[in-house]
Design an enzyme around this catalytic site. Structure first.
Site, PDB file in Angstrom:
ATOM      1  N   ASN A 205      75.310 -14.058 111.777  1.00  0.00           N
ATOM      2  CA  ASN A 205      76.382 -13.320 112.452  1.00  0.00           C
ATOM      3  C   ASN A 205      76.116 -11.830 112.236  1.00  0.00           C
ATOM      4  O   ASN A 205      76.358 -11.300 111.159  1.00  0.00           O
ATOM      5  CB  ASN A 205      77.749 -13.711 111.862  1.00  0.00           C
ATOM      6  CG  ASN A 205      78.874 -12.869 112.426  1.00  0.00           C
ATOM      7  OD1 ASN A 205      78.705 -12.164 113.421  1.00  0.00           O
ATOM      8  ND2 ASN A 205      80.039 -12.917 111.787  1.00  0.00           N
TER       9      ASN A 205
ATOM     10  N   LYS B  78      77.624  -9.398 113.503  1.00  0.00           N
ATOM     11  CA  LYS B  78      78.839  -8.579 113.603  1.00  0.00           C
ATOM     12  C   LYS B  78      78.581  -7.385 114.543  1.00  0.00           C
ATOM     13  O   LYS B  78      77.816  -7.519 115.483  1.00  0.00           O
ATOM     14  CB  LYS B  78      79.288  -8.095 112.217  1.00  0.00           C
ATOM     15  CG  LYS B  78      79.398  -9.218 111.204  1.00  0.00           C
ATOM     16  CD  LYS B  78      80.088  -8.762 109.958  1.00  0.00           C
ATOM     17  CE  LYS B  78      79.978  -9.821 108.890  1.00  0.00           C
ATOM     18  NZ  LYS B  78      81.156  -9.903 108.062  1.00  0.00           N
TER      19      LYS B  78
ATOM     20  N   HIS C 112      86.946 -16.381 113.755  1.00  0.00           N
ATOM     21  CA  HIS C 112      86.453 -15.592 112.610  1.00  0.00           C
ATOM     22  C   HIS C 112      87.612 -14.795 112.010  1.00  0.00           C
ATOM     23  O   HIS C 112      88.443 -14.252 112.738  1.00  0.00           O
ATOM     24  CB  HIS C 112      85.329 -14.651 113.064  1.00  0.00           C
ATOM     25  CG  HIS C 112      84.573 -14.076 111.904  1.00  0.00           C
ATOM     26  ND1 HIS C 112      85.079 -13.048 111.141  1.00  0.00           N
ATOM     27  CD2 HIS C 112      83.377 -14.410 111.351  1.00  0.00           C
ATOM     28  CE1 HIS C 112      84.216 -12.768 110.169  1.00  0.00           C
ATOM     29  NE2 HIS C 112      83.172 -13.584 110.273  1.00  0.00           N
TER      30      HIS C 112
ATOM     31  N   GLU D 118      87.813 -11.925 110.806  1.00  0.00           N
ATOM     32  CA  GLU D 118      87.936 -10.529 111.234  1.00  0.00           C
ATOM     33  C   GLU D 118      88.700 -10.439 112.560  1.00  0.00           C
ATOM     34  O   GLU D 118      89.350  -9.437 112.841  1.00  0.00           O
ATOM     35  CB  GLU D 118      86.540  -9.877 111.332  1.00  0.00           C
ATOM     36  CG  GLU D 118      85.986  -9.564 109.943  1.00  0.00           C
ATOM     37  CD  GLU D 118      84.467  -9.512 109.845  1.00  0.00           C
ATOM     38  OE1 GLU D 118      83.786  -9.498 110.874  1.00  0.00           O
ATOM     39  OE2 GLU D 118      83.971  -9.508 108.702  1.00  0.00           O
TER      40      GLU D 118
ATOM     41  N   GLU E  81      84.958 -20.347 105.689  1.00  0.00           N
ATOM     42  CA  GLU E  81      84.685 -18.987 105.221  1.00  0.00           C
ATOM     43  C   GLU E  81      85.924 -18.434 104.522  1.00  0.00           C
ATOM     44  O   GLU E  81      86.836 -17.907 105.192  1.00  0.00           O
ATOM     45  CB  GLU E  81      84.350 -18.070 106.401  1.00  0.00           C
ATOM     46  CG  GLU E  81      83.143 -18.474 107.199  1.00  0.00           C
ATOM     47  CD  GLU E  81      82.484 -17.272 107.875  1.00  0.00           C
ATOM     48  OE1 GLU E  81      81.322 -17.015 107.587  1.00  0.00           O
ATOM     49  OE2 GLU E  81      83.150 -16.587 108.669  1.00  0.00           O
TER      50      GLU E  81
ATOM     51  N   GLY F 225      81.832 -10.510 102.832  1.00  0.00           N
ATOM     52  CA  GLY F 225      81.420  -9.129 102.583  1.00  0.00           C
ATOM     53  C   GLY F 225      81.746  -8.596 101.196  1.00  0.00           C
ATOM     54  O   GLY F 225      81.635  -7.395 100.957  1.00  0.00           O
TER      55      GLY F 225
ATOM     56  N   SER G 134      79.311 -14.029 102.004  1.00  0.00           N
ATOM     57  CA  SER G 134      78.416 -13.381 101.036  1.00  0.00           C
ATOM     58  C   SER G 134      77.187 -14.205 100.659  1.00  0.00           C
ATOM     59  O   SER G 134      76.679 -14.067  99.544  1.00  0.00           O
ATOM     60  CB  SER G 134      79.196 -13.005  99.769  1.00  0.00           C
ATOM     61  OG  SER G 134      80.120 -11.985 100.054  1.00  0.00           O
TER      62      SER G 134
HETATM   63  C1  PEP Z   1      80.692 -13.530 108.235  1.00  0.00           C
HETATM   64  O1  PEP Z   1      81.107 -12.468 108.687  1.00  0.00           O
HETATM   65  O2  PEP Z   1      80.778 -14.574 108.913  1.00  0.00           O
HETATM   66  C2  PEP Z   1      80.078 -13.553 106.920  1.00  0.00           C
HETATM   67  C3  PEP Z   1      79.825 -14.687 106.359  1.00  0.00           C
HETATM   68  O3  PEP Z   1      79.810 -12.311 106.374  1.00  0.00           O
HETATM   69  P1  PEP Z   1      79.032 -11.978 105.007  1.00  0.00           P
HETATM   70  O4  PEP Z   1      77.886 -12.946 104.885  1.00  0.00           O
HETATM   71  O5  PEP Z   1      78.590 -10.581 105.166  1.00  0.00           O
HETATM   72  O6  PEP Z   1      80.022 -12.183 103.907  1.00  0.00           O
END
Ligand code: PEP
Length: 240
Positions: free
Chosen positions: A6, A8, A95, A97, A164, A170, A201
């Site tokens: 992803n 982003k 997601h 976000e 998640e 993040g 992460s």
């Molecule tokens: C994500 O945004 O789906 C994600 C897993 O981000 P990160 O790996 O940066 O935590």
């Protein structure tokens, strides 16, 4: 195993050159046949990326879509049919976000229905916030997100769930192995025959710990996927 990148809000046309390394690696990697690699760049890069990965193992996905699969008066939106038309095979929906910017379970459900109707596969994200974890209501939250998100969707073979935890995205933090195993188990019991991935992460260091959790069907990787070396390392280490 799924390895989903992803990106982003990251990347321009020149960033696509970084895929060369990944494509080369996948050609020589012995476990290549066993894995699915999906890159979800921003919408601006779906079309050029799809052209770049032709004849490779990489498939392309989008990061969100509109809840209608037909054209309409919705300035700035892109529907799943349009995404499919430029090469996307998958779309990330739900997601955190985007939930954070106001997407409700009802809207996410409408998006999942539109996306599957348009012929896209869906990466359906769910997860609890830190406050919800502290209140020990993770299962209640996940149940609600699943019940509403998958409401009236009988055919679920084109859907994978990405668990998640919001507090993990993040931040460099990941759940304890036992907790993660139990949560994935809970999701799999609730939605039978569904693949469940972990996201939050994931990096080349903690993959050694995460890969030992036997019921995980793959990883959704944000920040670390923007660096081809880290992404390749994660895949390699999963099988070492
Ligand atoms: C994500 O945004 O789906 C994600 C897993 O981000 P990160 O790996 O940066 O935590």
């Amino acid at each position: 195993m799924y390895f989903i990148a992803n990106w982003k809000m990251f990347g321009g046309l020149s960033t696509l050159n970084s895929l060369k390394k990944v494509i080369k690696f996948l050609k020589i990697f012995k476990k290549s046949k066993k894995i699915k690699i999906i890159y979800c760049p921003p919408s601006t890069l779906i079309c050029p990326m799809s052209k770049k990965v032709i004849n490779s193992k990489i498939q392309v996905g989008a990061q969100n879509c509109h809840e209608s699969f037909t054209y309409g008066a919705s300035t700035g939106s892109i529907n799943p049919t349009m995404l499919k038309n430029v090469g996307a095979k998958y779309v990330i929906l739900g997601h955190s976000e985007n939930r954070d910017s106001g997407e409700t379970d009802k809207l996410i459900n409408a998006k999942i229905r539109a996306a599957t109707q348009a012929g896209l596969k869906v990466i359906f994200c769910i997860g609890e916030t830190l406050g919800q974890k502290r209140k020990k209501i993770t299962k209640k939250i996940l149940s609600k997100q699943i019940n509403f998100g998958l409401q009236k969707i009988k055919k679920r073979k084109n859907i994978v769930i990405a668990y998640e935890p919001v507090w993990s995205i993040g931040t460099g933090l990941i759940p304890k192995a036992d907790d993660l195993f139990n949560t994935i188990n809970f999701i799999k019991k609730k939605v039978i025959n569904i693949k469940v991935l972990y996201g939050g992460s994931v990096n080349p260091k903690n993959i050694n710990e995460l890969k030992l959790i036997k019921n995980i069907d793959g990883f959704l990787i944000g920040g670390a996927s923007q660096d081809p070396k880290k992404f390749i390392d994660i895949i390699k280490k999963t099988y070492n």
